[in-house]
Design a protein around this motif. Structure first.
Motif, PDB file in Angstrom:
ATOM      1  N   SER A 170       0.669  -1.392   0.139  1.00  9.19           N
ATOM      2  CA  SER A 170       0.011  -0.139   0.111  1.00  9.19           C
ATOM      3  C   SER A 170       0.928   1.172  -0.110  1.00  9.19           C
ATOM      4  CB  SER A 170      -0.846  -0.018   1.206  1.00  9.19           C
ATOM      5  OG  SER A 170      -0.201  -0.044   2.428  1.00  9.19           O
ATOM      6  N   ARG A 171       1.878   1.163   0.807  1.00 12.89           N
ATOM      7  CA  ARG A 171       2.648   2.561   1.004  1.00 12.89           C
ATOM      8  C   ARG A 171       4.272   2.033   0.923  1.00 12.89           C
ATOM      9  NH1 ARG A 171       0.922   6.454   5.491  1.00 12.89           N
ATOM     10  NH2 ARG A 171       2.828   7.431   4.606  1.00 12.89           N
ATOM     11  N   GLU A 204       5.520  -0.273  -4.398  1.00 12.21           N
ATOM     12  CA  GLU A 204       4.323   0.356  -4.313  1.00 12.21           C
ATOM     13  C   GLU A 204       3.310  -0.262  -5.446  1.00 12.21           C
ATOM     14  OE1 GLU A 204       2.597   4.228  -3.007  1.00 12.21           O
ATOM     15  OE2 GLU A 204       4.649   4.170  -3.432  1.00 12.21           O
TER      16      GLU A 204
END
Length: 465
Positions: A170-171, A204
């Motif tokens: 996600s990040r 990512e």
């Protein structure tokens, strides 16, 4: 207390019920006292149901039981409505209501609450806090935290069973990556790949397989690794590759790493070492002089050690030998250029072509006497040499420097004037030695006579003294 007394309603409960009746189907000027008096006159009991199990409890006791919801409780509720398409109103047991704020609705991102719940749906919620002063409901509720509890339980089970989890990054954060599994998971940078990765942004948004290496639901800590799965996969590939590799075979590989002492080449899932001496026939200072990371090369398998998982490879064994056809390229008597590679006490080794070094013996360096080869040549010096002899079988070639230079001694001899020719013996004039005694003269004296006379004179002088 008798059964009759247990079913009777107390005066306080009757008054309370009367107050409620005032608000239903009664004229505006009717008071609670009027309703109570009328009920007394007609001996009408207020509409208050008393369960047999609770027949011994008062109405206030029943209401206290209903109100017995405290923060932290896990309860069921029915979705009543969605307020302004933001907050979800949930009906709880006992006619109470609670509110689910948007941030407490789901562990996943959503555009509107109706994407997560539907009106009339029964859901599990946890009570966060009591807000009885709010008109929207008596409690702040959370569906997300109940879902998270279930997620933690599922993740704990997967961890216990050593299962693999598929998740999307996600990040990118400081020190690693975060993934969303319904709860936040963290992948340290050291656990992303089998080698160091400087740019984490490439991961990512991509989906990978992970393994849980640490979990603590109470602390909400979830650590995952992709590296352990990659290492396991590559270990299986190495084992299979080692079984397939045969000593003496030639295979294609890819240069994956360069060091000062050689190059590591991946051949079918296993990394083998090409020592610097096996990269080229000629001497090289560094593997980088011949190879780059990512190069596709052909290598010959020299040795396979399955126990140590080590493979020795050679590139030069797949290349034509430098001594092949050397007699045609550099026949005896030919002149070529070369580079001095080594200088020793007895001469200098000169590279005349890649992989071929010949010896210039100290006696072949100059026409004059040479004390040490360093007087004549230096390392890395380029010069012309003459091939004296070639022995391909022994990989030897003899060279000469002085053969290309004029001999100063021979030049001096040619410039020296020629001596006059000697006369023959018969041309010499006869030199007559003086005779000590004439053959015809009897008075002639001999050498002994002269010496004897001289000696007599010496003796006479001694006697006189």
């Amino acid at each position: 207390m008798t059964e009759e007394n247990r079913n009777e309603v107390t005066e306080e409960e009757a008054v309370e019920a009367a107050k409620e009746q005032v608000q239903v189907d009664t004229p505006d000027d009717t008071t609670a006292q009027d309703v109570f008096a009328e009920n007394e006159k007609q001996q009408v009991q207020p509409a208050v149901e008393i369960d047999d199990a609770a027949s011994g409890e008062s109405m206030s006791d029943v209401m206290r039981d209903v109100d017995d919801i405290t923060p932290g409780d896990l309860v069921k509720g029915e979705v009543l409505t969605i307020d302004n398409d933001k907050q979800v109103i949930v009906g709880l047991e006992g006619g109470q209501e609670g509110v689910i704020p948007p941030r407490e609705l789901s562990t996943e991102r959503f555009d509107k609450p109706s994407d997560v719940v539907s009106i009339g749906e029964t859901i599990d919620v946890v009570v966060l806090r009591d807000v009885k002063d709010k008109e929207q409901g008596s409690f702040i509720l959370s569906k997300k935290r109940v879902d998270q509890r279930k997620v933690w339980e599922e993740l704990q089970q997967k961890y216990d069973n050593n299962e693999v989890i598929e998740a999307t990054v996600s990040r990118v954060v400081k020190g690693g990556l975060t993934i969303d599994l319904g709860v936040r998971g963290f992948v340290p940078a050291s656990q992303i790949d089998t080698h160091f990765v400087s740019d984490l942004n490439q991961f990512e948004g991509n989906t990978y397989n992970f393994k849980i290496i640490e979990i603590d639901p109470k602390e909400r800590q979830l650590i995952l690794s992709r590296k352990v799965l990659l290492e396991k996969e590559r270990a299986a590939e190495r084992e299979e590759a080692l079984e397939k590799l045969e000593e003496g075979s030639v295979v294609e590989g890819e240069v994956v790493r360069l060091t000062n002492f050689g190059a590591f080449v991946n051949v079918g899932g296993v990394d083998g070492l090409v020592h610097i001496s096996e990269i080229a026939h000629e001497r090289i200072a560094s593997p980088k002089d011949k190879l780059s990371k990512g190069d596709k090369v052909e290598v010959k398998v020299l040795k396979v050690d399955k126990e140590q998982e080590r493979v020795s490879l050679s590139i030069k064994e797949t290349l034509p030998g430098p001594w092949d056809n050397i007699e045609e390229e550099l026949p005896a008597g030919s002149v070529t250029k070369g580079t001095v590679k080594r200088v020793t006490d007895f001469g200098a080794f000169v590279e005349v072509k890649p992989g071929v070094e010949g010896l210039v013996h100290i006696s072949e360096m100059a026409h004059k006497h040479v004390e040490t080869p360093h007087e004549v040549v230096a390392k890395d010096e380029e010069l012309d040499v003459k091939v004296l002899s070639v022995k391909p079988d022994e990989e030897r070639i003899s060279l000469s420097i002085k053969a290309l230079k004029e001999n100063p001694n021979e030049s001096a001899d040619t410039e020296k004037p020629k001596a006059a020719p000697k006369k023959k013996a018969e041309d010499k004039p006869e030199i007559k030695q003086p005779a000590l005694r004439d053959e015809d003269d009897e008075g002639a004296f001999t050498l002994g006579d002269q010496i004897g006379d001289q000696l007599s004179g010496f003796m006479d002088e001694d006697d006189e003294e």
